[in-house]
Design a protein around this motif. Structure first.
Motif, PDB file in Angstrom:
ATOM      1  N   PRO A  67       1.533   2.322  -0.170  1.00  0.00           N
ATOM      2  CA  PRO A  67       2.958   1.972  -0.168  1.00  0.00           C
ATOM      3  C   PRO A  67       3.797   2.854   0.754  1.00  0.00           C
ATOM      4  O   PRO A  67       4.871   2.444   1.194  1.00  0.00           O
ATOM      5  N   GLY A 121      -6.327  -2.973  -2.911  1.00  0.00           N
ATOM      6  CA  GLY A 121      -4.956  -2.521  -3.078  1.00  0.00           C
ATOM      7  C   GLY A 121      -4.859  -1.010  -3.069  1.00  0.00           C
ATOM      8  O   GLY A 121      -5.863  -0.297  -3.130  1.00  0.00           O
ATOM      9  N   SER A 148       4.382   3.499  -7.028  1.00  0.00           N
ATOM     10  CA  SER A 148       4.705   2.512  -6.009  1.00  0.00           C
ATOM     11  C   SER A 148       3.371   1.890  -5.597  1.00  0.00           C
ATOM     12  O   SER A 148       2.324   2.528  -5.692  1.00  0.00           O
ATOM     13  N   ASN A 176       1.230  -1.353  -3.042  1.00  0.00           N
ATOM     14  CA  ASN A 176       1.298  -2.384  -2.016  1.00  0.00           C
ATOM     15  C   ASN A 176       1.060  -3.753  -2.647  1.00  0.00           C
ATOM     16  O   ASN A 176       0.656  -3.859  -3.812  1.00  0.00           O
ATOM     17  N   PRO A 177       1.323  -4.844  -1.928  1.00  0.00           N
ATOM     18  CA  PRO A 177       1.197  -6.186  -2.519  1.00  0.00           C
ATOM     19  C   PRO A 177      -0.194  -6.490  -3.062  1.00  0.00           C
ATOM     20  O   PRO A 177      -0.328  -7.168  -4.094  1.00  0.00           O
ATOM     21  N   ALA A 178      -1.256  -6.010  -2.396  1.00  0.00           N
ATOM     22  CA  ALA A 178      -2.603  -6.281  -2.876  1.00  0.00           C
ATOM     23  C   ALA A 178      -2.847  -5.645  -4.241  1.00  0.00           C
ATOM     24  O   ALA A 178      -3.489  -6.242  -5.111  1.00  0.00           O
ATOM     25  N   MET A 194      -0.535  -5.076  -6.503  1.00  0.00           N
ATOM     26  CA  MET A 194       0.222  -5.860  -7.480  1.00  0.00           C
ATOM     27  C   MET A 194      -0.526  -7.136  -7.855  1.00  0.00           C
ATOM     28  O   MET A 194      -0.528  -7.567  -9.007  1.00  0.00           O
ATOM     29  N   PHE A 195      -1.192  -7.748  -6.866  1.00  0.00           N
ATOM     30  CA  PHE A 195      -1.991  -8.946  -7.142  1.00  0.00           C
ATOM     31  C   PHE A 195      -3.166  -8.621  -8.062  1.00  0.00           C
ATOM     32  O   PHE A 195      -3.412  -9.315  -9.050  1.00  0.00           O
ATOM     33  N   THR A 219       0.435  -8.364 -11.684  1.00  0.00           N
ATOM     34  CA  THR A 219       1.835  -8.085 -11.960  1.00  0.00           C
ATOM     35  C   THR A 219       2.603  -9.394 -12.103  1.00  0.00           C
ATOM     36  O   THR A 219       2.487 -10.275 -11.242  1.00  0.00           O
ATOM     37  N   ALA A 239       8.047  -5.997  -9.266  1.00  0.00           N
ATOM     38  CA  ALA A 239       7.514  -5.343  -8.075  1.00  0.00           C
ATOM     39  C   ALA A 239       6.578  -4.189  -8.400  1.00  0.00           C
ATOM     40  O   ALA A 239       6.039  -3.568  -7.501  1.00  0.00           O
ATOM     41  N   SER A 289       6.533  -1.283  -8.509  1.00  0.00           N
ATOM     42  CA  SER A 289       7.075  -0.004  -8.068  1.00  0.00           C
ATOM     43  C   SER A 289       8.234   0.422  -8.965  1.00  0.00           C
ATOM     44  O   SER A 289       9.080  -0.390  -9.333  1.00  0.00           O
TER      45      SER A 289
END
Length: 250
Positions: free
Chosen positions: A106, A131, A142, A144-146, A148-149, A153, A158, A160
């Motif tokens: 992040p 991720g 915090s 990154n998008p990967a 969170m996937f 989430t 988010a 974070s």
């Protein structure tokens, strides 16, 4: 013996080899660079977790000329934050393709590198979803998008800004003791400097998923932080386990 030659993508050989690859069907290897490239270790070899093992113990390091190119490629990917590759001509004229793909955390730092090696004529296999997350000195995460996937989430969340308890709540099950041992908490006498294990998440359809987590403590501007690499571990038992915890003196 013929000397080995090493090239990069700008000077790649134009004629693919026809011999069967020594690296055929090898999987991606996930390399931890959370504490910098000089401390790089292997945390995942295909779908097999590794306990922060040495680079020369992973599957793609079985060939000496390939193994010798791994460390330079790791530093190149880490320093540039971009995908880089090498072409290695073996003594029997077979050409091997070694590629490294950065996994940005992040904060924009390369926390891991996915690496693969195969014959120049082999198609590049699909790269796994990897991720990265980071907890600051206050325990705020915090990601990154990967990440969170992989942590499933909920939409609109988010991740974070979550606290450590809120992060743990994202898991259906996890080795609480091993994970929490990384942090400066009142219940922890001496924080661990690294931990790896699997956890279980549940998606919006109620299906259970295994995720592999490798986490390491590091210091940034004098602040102790915890960084983690997160990868899909589907296909294993949906039972959390801890593979290794190592204590740190500070």
């Amino acid at each position: 013996m013929r000397p080995e030659t090493h090239t990069d993508a700008d000077s790649a050989p134009t004629q693919p080899g026809t011999a069967k690859s020594i690296a055929a069907r090898w999987n991606w290897v996930v390399i931890d660079t959370m504490d910098g490239p000089d401390q790089a270790t292997v945390v995942l070899d295909g779908d097999t977790p590794r306990e922060f093992s040495r680079l020369n113990r992973c599957s793609i390091a079985r060939v000496g000329s390939v193994a010798r190119m791994m460390d330079p490629l790791i530093h190149e990917v880490y320093d540039t934050g971009r995908t880089r590759d090498k072409y290695i001509t073996l003594t029997d004229d077979r050409v091997q393709h070694l590629i490294g793909v950065p996994v940005l955390g992040p904060a924009g730092v390369v926390q891991a590198i996915a690496m693969w090696c195969g014959n120049i004529s082999e198609p590049l296999p699909a790269i796994p979803v990897i991720g990265a997350a980071e907890w600051n000195g206050s325990g705020i995460v915090s990601a990154n998008p990967a990440a969170m996937f992989l942590l499933r989430t909920p939409a609109g969340d988010a991740l974070s800004g979550h606290t450590i308890p809120e992060t743990i709540a994202a898991f259906e099950s996890i080795d609480h003791h091993g994970f929490l041992s990384l942090f400066n908490l009142p219940t922890v006498d001496t924080p661990a400097d690294r931990w790896s294990g699997t956890a279980v998440t549940i998606d919006e359809y109620g299906e259970r998923h295994n995720v592999f987590i490798a986490a390491r403590a590091t210091r940034i501007d004098g602040e102790r932080r915890v960084r983690a690499v997160i990868a899909d571990a589907s296909g294993g038992n949906t039972t959390p386990n801890s593979t290794k915890t190592t204590n740190s003196p500070s």
